[in-house]
Design a protein around this motif. Sequence first.
Motif, PDB file in Angstrom:
ATOM      1  N   GLU A 170       0.773  -1.340   0.038  1.00 50.07           N
ATOM      2  CA  GLU A 170       0.104   0.088  -0.002  1.00 50.07           C
ATOM      3  C   GLU A 170       0.825   1.111  -0.093  1.00 50.07           C
ATOM      4  O   GLU A 170       0.339   2.421  -0.452  1.00 50.07           O
ATOM      5  CB  GLU A 170      -1.052  -0.055   1.143  1.00 50.07           C
ATOM      6  CG  GLU A 170      -0.317  -0.113   2.552  1.00 50.07           C
ATOM      7  CD  GLU A 170      -0.121  -1.587   3.046  1.00 50.07           C
ATOM      8  OE1 GLU A 170       0.233  -1.725   4.074  1.00 50.07           O
ATOM      9  OE2 GLU A 170      -0.185  -2.502   2.209  1.00 50.07           O
TER      10      GLU A 170
ATOM     11  N   LEU B  41       1.083   3.175  -3.511  1.00 48.74           N
ATOM     12  CA  LEU B  41      -0.042   3.585  -3.974  1.00 48.74           C
ATOM     13  C   LEU B  41       0.327   4.755  -5.348  1.00 48.74           C
ATOM     14  O   LEU B  41      -0.470   4.544  -6.440  1.00 48.74           O
ATOM     15  CB  LEU B  41      -0.892   4.152  -3.123  1.00 48.74           C
ATOM     16  CG  LEU B  41      -2.315   4.844  -3.674  1.00 48.74           C
ATOM     17  CD1 LEU B  41      -3.248   3.739  -4.306  1.00 48.74           C
ATOM     18  CD2 LEU B  41      -3.179   5.481  -2.681  1.00 48.74           C
ATOM     19  N   ALA B  42       0.905   5.648  -5.253  1.00 47.64           N
ATOM     20  CA  ALA B  42       1.259   6.636  -5.913  1.00 47.64           C
ATOM     21  C   ALA B  42       1.819   6.443  -7.074  1.00 47.64           C
ATOM     22  O   ALA B  42       1.610   6.828  -8.314  1.00 47.64           O
ATOM     23  CB  ALA B  42       2.071   7.921  -5.316  1.00 47.64           C
ATOM     24  N   ASN B  43       2.698   5.095  -7.081  1.00 53.14           N
ATOM     25  CA  ASN B  43       3.305   4.754  -8.359  1.00 53.14           C
ATOM     26  C   ASN B  43       2.597   3.501  -8.792  1.00 53.14           C
ATOM     27  O   ASN B  43       3.115   2.917  -9.999  1.00 53.14           O
ATOM     28  CB  ASN B  43       4.935   4.115  -7.887  1.00 53.14           C
ATOM     29  CG  ASN B  43       5.552   5.502  -7.882  1.00 53.14           C
ATOM     30  OD1 ASN B  43       5.623   6.336  -8.497  1.00 53.14           O
ATOM     31  ND2 ASN B  43       6.106   5.343  -6.595  1.00 53.14           N
TER      32      ASN B  43
ATOM     33  N   LYS C  51       0.533   2.356 -10.869  1.00 51.40           N
ATOM     34  CA  LYS C  51      -0.590   2.905 -11.975  1.00 51.40           C
ATOM     35  C   LYS C  51      -0.172   2.180 -13.279  1.00 51.40           C
ATOM     36  O   LYS C  51       0.984   2.242 -13.688  1.00 51.40           O
ATOM     37  CB  LYS C  51      -0.528   4.465 -12.140  1.00 51.40           C
ATOM     38  CG  LYS C  51      -0.992   5.138 -10.928  1.00 51.40           C
ATOM     39  CD  LYS C  51      -1.122   6.708 -11.092  1.00 51.40           C
ATOM     40  CE  LYS C  51      -1.706   7.319  -9.655  1.00 51.40           C
ATOM     41  NZ  LYS C  51      -1.375   8.856  -9.828  1.00 51.40           N
TER      42      LYS C  51
ATOM     43  N   LEU D 231      -8.486   1.110  -6.685  1.00 50.30           N
ATOM     44  CA  LEU D 231      -8.042   2.547  -6.463  1.00 50.30           C
ATOM     45  C   LEU D 231      -7.773   3.433  -7.592  1.00 50.30           C
ATOM     46  O   LEU D 231      -8.016   4.578  -7.729  1.00 50.30           O
ATOM     47  CB  LEU D 231      -7.360   2.604  -4.985  1.00 50.30           C
ATOM     48  CG  LEU D 231      -7.805   2.357  -3.746  1.00 50.30           C
ATOM     49  CD1 LEU D 231      -6.784   2.336  -2.605  1.00 50.30           C
ATOM     50  CD2 LEU D 231      -8.728   3.201  -3.542  1.00 50.30           C
ATOM     51  N   ASN D 232      -6.779   2.758  -8.232  1.00 53.33           N
ATOM     52  CA  ASN D 232      -6.198   3.697  -9.441  1.00 53.33           C
ATOM     53  C   ASN D 232      -6.707   3.320 -10.618  1.00 53.33           C
ATOM     54  O   ASN D 232      -6.384   3.626 -11.615  1.00 53.33           O
ATOM     55  CB  ASN D 232      -4.617   3.261  -9.360  1.00 53.33           C
ATOM     56  CG  ASN D 232      -3.855   4.033  -8.278  1.00 53.33           C
ATOM     57  OD1 ASN D 232      -4.256   4.925  -7.699  1.00 53.33           O
ATOM     58  ND2 ASN D 232      -2.789   3.223  -8.014  1.00 53.33           N
ATOM     59  N   ASN D 233      -7.837   2.696 -10.882  1.00 54.45           N
ATOM     60  CA  ASN D 233      -8.790   2.288 -11.792  1.00 54.45           C
ATOM     61  C   ASN D 233      -8.032   1.676 -13.150  1.00 54.45           C
ATOM     62  O   ASN D 233      -7.902   2.030 -14.064  1.00 54.45           O
ATOM     63  CB  ASN D 233      -9.368   3.901 -12.450  1.00 54.45           C
ATOM     64  CG  ASN D 233     -10.233   4.442 -11.302  1.00 54.45           C
ATOM     65  OD1 ASN D 233     -11.174   4.031 -11.034  1.00 54.45           O
ATOM     66  ND2 ASN D 233      -9.942   5.655 -11.293  1.00 54.45           N
ATOM     67  N   ILE D 234      -7.108   0.726 -12.413  1.00 55.10           N
ATOM     68  CA  ILE D 234      -6.828  -0.065 -13.509  1.00 55.10           C
ATOM     69  C   ILE D 234      -7.624  -1.277 -13.998  1.00 55.10           C
ATOM     70  O   ILE D 234      -8.250  -2.028 -13.098  1.00 55.10           O
ATOM     71  CB  ILE D 234      -5.340  -0.963 -12.632  1.00 55.10           C
ATOM     72  CG1 ILE D 234      -4.263   0.091 -12.190  1.00 55.10           C
ATOM     73  CG2 ILE D 234      -4.799  -1.880 -13.798  1.00 55.10           C
ATOM     74  CD1 ILE D 234      -3.263  -0.432 -11.515  1.00 55.10           C
TER      75      ILE D 234
ATOM     76  N   LEU E 132      -5.430  -1.817  -4.588  1.00 58.20           N
ATOM     77  CA  LEU E 132      -4.465  -0.752  -5.456  1.00 58.20           C
ATOM     78  C   LEU E 132      -5.098  -0.578  -6.797  1.00 58.20           C
ATOM     79  O   LEU E 132      -5.321   0.517  -7.090  1.00 58.20           O
ATOM     80  CB  LEU E 132      -3.097  -0.974  -5.174  1.00 58.20           C
ATOM     81  CG  LEU E 132      -2.455  -0.877  -3.837  1.00 58.20           C
ATOM     82  CD1 LEU E 132      -0.926  -1.123  -3.906  1.00 58.20           C
ATOM     83  CD2 LEU E 132      -2.746   0.500  -3.030  1.00 58.20           C
ATOM     84  N   SER E 133      -5.176  -1.860  -7.434  1.00 55.62           N
ATOM     85  CA  SER E 133      -5.799  -1.566  -8.754  1.00 55.62           C
ATOM     86  C   SER E 133      -7.014  -0.740  -8.881  1.00 55.62           C
ATOM     87  O   SER E 133      -7.195  -0.229  -9.928  1.00 55.62           O
ATOM     88  CB  SER E 133      -5.803  -2.923  -9.464  1.00 55.62           C
ATOM     89  OG  SER E 133      -4.377  -3.567  -9.361  1.00 55.62           O
TER      90      SER E 133
END
Length: 219
Positions: A57, A60-62, A64, A102-105, A99-100
């Motif tokens: 977690e 998170l910022a990377n 993507k 959250l980051n719309n992957i 995380l995926s």
Amino acid sequence: MKKTAIILGATGLTGSILLQKLINDDRYESIKLFSRKKMEGLPNKVEQFIGDILELENFLANFKANEVYCCIGTTAKKTPNKETYKRIDFGIPVTAAKLSKLNNIPTFMVVSAMGANAKSSVFYNKTKGEMEQEVLLQNIPNTYILRPSIIGGNRKESRLLEKIGLIIFKIIQPLFIGKLKQYKIIVAEEIAQAMLNLANSKTSKEKIITSDKIREISK
């Protein structure tokens, strides 16, 4: 438009083969690796993020990309402590899926195992089954859970019992017909290719891909 892919477990048997396939695939302009140790000799299109992936977690910022490939997995021999084992085989894939989300992957796939069952009395199968359930709960549009049988290939580490098992399985494989096809040995090359094919076709309506289907998709 060219894509970015994330790989977790790029140093393992299946993950390392997948990494080379993505490097050689012109559809991908960037590959992100998240791991504890840096891999040497990789081309510029590979970006490495080094840290404790048990705390994924923090990335998170990377975290993507267009696709996530989770090839993480350990063994009872390498990780005898059940709590640590679960943090790896359950915790990492589930966190990656969250995380995926959250980051719309839109595409997430994970290597599980044949026999995965959240209700199983066998710790290994139960852990894999619980992982699958949590991953599916994230409702990522293109989610694929691959359940390979015994995986064949040249591993970096020596696994004597596994080698013996592979020899026995190769001898009796001609007997595996019909529903027993899913128990045939599958090589890591087939798993990696199936993942790549699934990511770029998205034609399978099945979320859980059994070992015999993995082989079909890899062709």
